[in-house]
Design a protein around this motif. Structure first.
Motif, PDB file in Angstrom:
ATOM      1  N   PRO A  15      20.888  10.864 -11.165  1.00  0.00           N
ATOM      2  CA  PRO A  15      20.634   9.496 -11.762  1.00  0.00           C
ATOM      3  C   PRO A  15      20.958   8.784 -10.457  1.00  0.00           C
ATOM      4  O   PRO A  15      21.390   8.896  -9.703  1.00  0.00           O
ATOM      5  N   LEU A  16      20.169   7.287 -10.585  1.00  0.00           N
ATOM      6  CA  LEU A  16      20.137   6.392  -9.430  1.00  0.00           C
ATOM      7  C   LEU A  16      20.653   5.065 -10.047  1.00  0.00           C
ATOM      8  O   LEU A  16      20.117   4.628 -10.712  1.00  0.00           O
ATOM      9  N   SER A  17      21.576   4.548  -9.125  1.00  0.00           N
ATOM     10  CA  SER A  17      22.155   3.175  -9.452  1.00  0.00           C
ATOM     11  C   SER A  17      21.520   2.221  -8.946  1.00  0.00           C
ATOM     12  O   SER A  17      21.629   0.841  -9.193  1.00  0.00           O
ATOM     13  N   ALA A  18      20.392   2.437  -7.688  1.00  0.00           N
ATOM     14  CA  ALA A  18      19.907   1.354  -7.067  1.00  0.00           C
ATOM     15  C   ALA A  18      18.570   2.182  -6.640  1.00  0.00           C
ATOM     16  O   ALA A  18      18.499   3.308  -6.379  1.00  0.00           O
ATOM     17  N   LEU A  19      17.178   1.333  -6.583  1.00  0.00           N
ATOM     18  CA  LEU A  19      16.028   1.853  -6.342  1.00  0.00           C
ATOM     19  C   LEU A  19      15.280   0.736  -5.987  1.00  0.00           C
ATOM     20  O   LEU A  19      15.076  -0.297  -6.794  1.00  0.00           O
ATOM     21  N   THR A  20      14.562   0.827  -4.627  1.00  0.00           N
ATOM     22  CA  THR A  20      13.394  -0.124  -4.623  1.00  0.00           C
ATOM     23  C   THR A  20      12.288   0.446  -3.674  1.00  0.00           C
ATOM     24  O   THR A  20      12.569   1.436  -2.962  1.00  0.00           O
ATOM     25  N   VAL A  21      11.319   0.319  -4.302  1.00  0.00           N
ATOM     26  CA  VAL A  21      10.054   1.046  -3.976  1.00  0.00           C
ATOM     27  C   VAL A  21       9.133   0.128  -3.488  1.00  0.00           C
ATOM     28  O   VAL A  21       8.688  -0.978  -4.243  1.00  0.00           O
ATOM     29  N   GLU A  22       8.450   0.369  -2.220  1.00  0.00           N
ATOM     30  CA  GLU A  22       7.659  -0.757  -1.450  1.00  0.00           C
ATOM     31  C   GLU A  22       6.198   0.125  -1.359  1.00  0.00           C
ATOM     32  O   GLU A  22       6.314   1.338  -0.585  1.00  0.00           O
ATOM     33  N   LEU A  23       5.417  -0.405  -1.834  1.00  0.00           N
ATOM     34  CA  LEU A  23       3.963   0.418  -1.367  1.00  0.00           C
ATOM     35  C   LEU A  23       3.079  -0.737  -0.551  1.00  0.00           C
ATOM     36  O   LEU A  23       2.936  -1.823  -1.134  1.00  0.00           O
ATOM     37  N   ARG A  24       2.562  -0.545   0.460  1.00  0.00           N
ATOM     38  CA  ARG A  24       1.869  -1.251   1.458  1.00  0.00           C
ATOM     39  C   ARG A  24       0.488  -1.038   1.559  1.00  0.00           C
ATOM     40  O   ARG A  24       0.244   0.209   1.919  1.00  0.00           O
ATOM     41  N   ILE A  25      -0.498  -1.797   1.185  1.00  0.00           N
ATOM     42  CA  ILE A  25      -1.958  -1.727   1.332  1.00  0.00           C
ATOM     43  C   ILE A  25      -2.692  -2.589   2.400  1.00  0.00           C
ATOM     44  O   ILE A  25      -2.313  -3.739   2.287  1.00  0.00           O
ATOM     45  N   ALA A  26      -3.105  -1.788   3.285  1.00  0.00           N
ATOM     46  CA  ALA A  26      -3.552  -2.635   4.523  1.00  0.00           C
ATOM     47  C   ALA A  26      -4.782  -3.757   3.953  1.00  0.00           C
ATOM     48  O   ALA A  26      -5.519  -3.102   3.357  1.00  0.00           O
ATOM     49  N   LEU A  27      -4.693  -4.892   4.416  1.00  0.00           N
ATOM     50  CA  LEU A  27      -5.847  -5.870   4.114  1.00  0.00           C
ATOM     51  C   LEU A  27      -7.117  -5.794   4.843  1.00  0.00           C
ATOM     52  O   LEU A  27      -7.494  -6.639   5.648  1.00  0.00           O
ATOM     53  N   ASN A  28      -7.732  -4.572   4.483  1.00  0.00           N
ATOM     54  CA  ASN A  28      -9.252  -4.302   5.242  1.00  0.00           C
ATOM     55  C   ASN A  28     -10.085  -4.095   3.895  1.00  0.00           C
ATOM     56  O   ASN A  28      -9.592  -3.633   3.056  1.00  0.00           O
ATOM     57  N   GLY A  29     -11.196  -4.292   4.330  1.00  0.00           N
ATOM     58  CA  GLY A  29     -12.459  -4.176   3.402  1.00  0.00           C
ATOM     59  C   GLY A  29     -12.331  -4.837   1.922  1.00  0.00           C
ATOM     60  O   GLY A  29     -12.474  -4.363   0.821  1.00  0.00           O
ATOM     61  N   GLY A  30     -11.814  -6.244   2.096  1.00  0.00           N
ATOM     62  CA  GLY A  30     -11.762  -7.227   0.876  1.00  0.00           C
ATOM     63  C   GLY A  30     -10.757  -6.848  -0.135  1.00  0.00           C
ATOM     64  O   GLY A  30     -10.865  -7.078  -1.169  1.00  0.00           O
TER      65      GLY A  30
ATOM     66  N   ALA B  15      -7.840   4.197   4.346  1.00  0.00           N
ATOM     67  CA  ALA B  15      -6.272   4.009   3.958  1.00  0.00           C
ATOM     68  C   ALA B  15      -5.247   4.455   5.128  1.00  0.00           C
ATOM     69  O   ALA B  15      -4.282   4.857   4.742  1.00  0.00           O
ATOM     70  N   GLY B  16      -5.965   4.579   6.186  1.00  0.00           N
ATOM     71  CA  GLY B  16      -4.807   5.219   7.249  1.00  0.00           C
ATOM     72  C   GLY B  16      -3.809   4.448   7.521  1.00  0.00           C
ATOM     73  O   GLY B  16      -2.971   4.845   8.091  1.00  0.00           O
ATOM     74  N   ARG B  17      -3.628   3.124   7.372  1.00  0.00           N
ATOM     75  CA  ARG B  17      -2.523   2.274   7.743  1.00  0.00           C
ATOM     76  C   ARG B  17      -1.556   2.140   6.388  1.00  0.00           C
ATOM     77  O   ARG B  17      -0.704   1.535   6.465  1.00  0.00           O
ATOM     78  N   ASP B  18      -2.098   2.511   5.189  1.00  0.00           N
ATOM     79  CA  ASP B  18      -1.398   2.395   3.989  1.00  0.00           C
ATOM     80  C   ASP B  18      -0.099   3.242   3.937  1.00  0.00           C
ATOM     81  O   ASP B  18      -0.126   4.487   4.628  1.00  0.00           O
ATOM     82  N   ASP B  19       1.011   2.741   3.511  1.00  0.00           N
ATOM     83  CA  ASP B  19       2.329   3.454   3.390  1.00  0.00           C
ATOM     84  C   ASP B  19       3.229   3.073   2.341  1.00  0.00           C
ATOM     85  O   ASP B  19       2.886   2.322   1.608  1.00  0.00           O
ATOM     86  N   TYR B  20       4.269   3.811   2.305  1.00  0.00           N
ATOM     87  CA  TYR B  20       5.266   3.674   1.259  1.00  0.00           C
ATOM     88  C   TYR B  20       6.702   3.752   1.763  1.00  0.00           C
ATOM     89  O   TYR B  20       6.582   4.687   2.545  1.00  0.00           O
ATOM     90  N   THR B  21       7.716   3.205   0.919  1.00  0.00           N
ATOM     91  CA  THR B  21       8.997   3.650   1.396  1.00  0.00           C
ATOM     92  C   THR B  21       9.769   3.510  -0.164  1.00  0.00           C
ATOM     93  O   THR B  21       9.356   2.856  -1.144  1.00  0.00           O
ATOM     94  N   ALA B  22      10.863   4.290  -0.414  1.00  0.00           N
ATOM     95  CA  ALA B  22      11.807   4.549  -1.622  1.00  0.00           C
ATOM     96  C   ALA B  22      13.182   4.539  -0.958  1.00  0.00           C
ATOM     97  O   ALA B  22      13.587   5.533  -0.526  1.00  0.00           O
ATOM     98  N   ARG B  23      13.827   3.429  -1.295  1.00  0.00           N
ATOM     99  CA  ARG B  23      15.311   3.561  -0.899  1.00  0.00           C
ATOM    100  C   ARG B  23      16.419   3.372  -2.276  1.00  0.00           C
ATOM    101  O   ARG B  23      15.815   2.694  -3.255  1.00  0.00           O
TER     102      ARG B  23
END
Length: 236
Positions: free
Chosen positions: A137-152, A210-218
């Motif tokens: 179990p996790l008592s804290a979680l932050t998920v971040e998804l980053r999509i590069a602003l290219n192609g509208g 999508a080469g610049r897209d990334d994510y993190t989960a803490r």
């Protein structure tokens, strides 16, 4: 001739005197005699339609009893008198795709993650997904998804497989990226298992880079903080 005959008949009728005593005697004799016995009748058999009606009623009774038994069995309650009801599944706009990762590494961080593009994505719209697996179990979680602003790129929504009320959600443009962020609220927890976070967006017609897209989960477990991250394939 006719008139003469009629006259004689009238004269005979007028002179006739019935023997009343003789008539009464005949009536008394007739009343004193016993009536002849009637032949015994054969027992009457039920009409065919009565037999059919009786059979139909019997069949209906059997069917009714069977239906009652089936209905009663279907309504059987668990011990303790509590009725169990299945919860409806939360709807999503697209089915999550399987991650590219494998099993959780033995003896290492309790998190495993993967970034992938949902196969329902098309030339105008896409869904990027972050899959997180945890063995505790996790008592804290932050998920971040980053999509590069290219192609509208422009957001059309997001979702997660965990309960909506457990997370604070945002989607905003930051430093050239469309950033989706899911943060577990204080006092809530994430159970052991596999969980999906997805961001949806429109883009210009055709293939998007999508080469610049990334994510993190803490996250935080009983043993302390952990984090994972990754990227996506270069093209849709």
């Amino acid at each position: 001739m006719d008139e003469d005959l009629r006259e004689r008949l009238r004269t005979a009728a007028a002179s006739h005197r019935p023997d009343r005593a003789r008539m009464l005697a005949r009536i008394e004799r007739g009343m004193a005699e016993e009536p002849p016995a009637r032949p015994a009748r054969a027992p009457r058999t039920p009409m065919p339609w009565l037999r059919v009606a009786g059979a139909t009623a019997a069949v209906c009774g059997v069917l009714t009893a069977g239906a009652f038994a089936v209905t009663s069995a279907g309504r059987e309650e668990p011990a303790g008198g509590q009725r169990v009801a299945a919860e409806p599944a939360s709807p999503t706009l697209a089915t999550p795709s399987p991650g590219r990762g494998g099993a959780l590494p033995a003896g290492k961080d309790p998190l495993w993650s993967d970034g992938s593009l949902n196969p329902n994505s098309n030339d105008y719209w896409a869904q990027s997904e972050v899959t997180v697996k945890t063995d505790r179990p996790l008592s804290a979680l932050t998920v971040e998804l980053r999509i590069a602003l290219n192609g509208g790129v422009a957001t059309t929504g997001s979702w997660r497989s965990l309960p909506e009320q457990d997370f604070a959600v945002s989607a905003r443009e930051e430093d050239g990226f469309l950033v989706y962020r899911w943060t577990l609220k204080p006092g809530r927890s994430v159970p052991t298992g596999t969980h999906t976070f997805a961001g949806q967006y429109n883009h210009a017609e055709g293939t998007r880079d999508a080469g610049r897209d990334d994510y993190t989960a803490r996250a935080r477990t009983a043993a302390g903080p952990v984090s994972v991250g990754g990227d996506f394939s270069a093209t849709r």
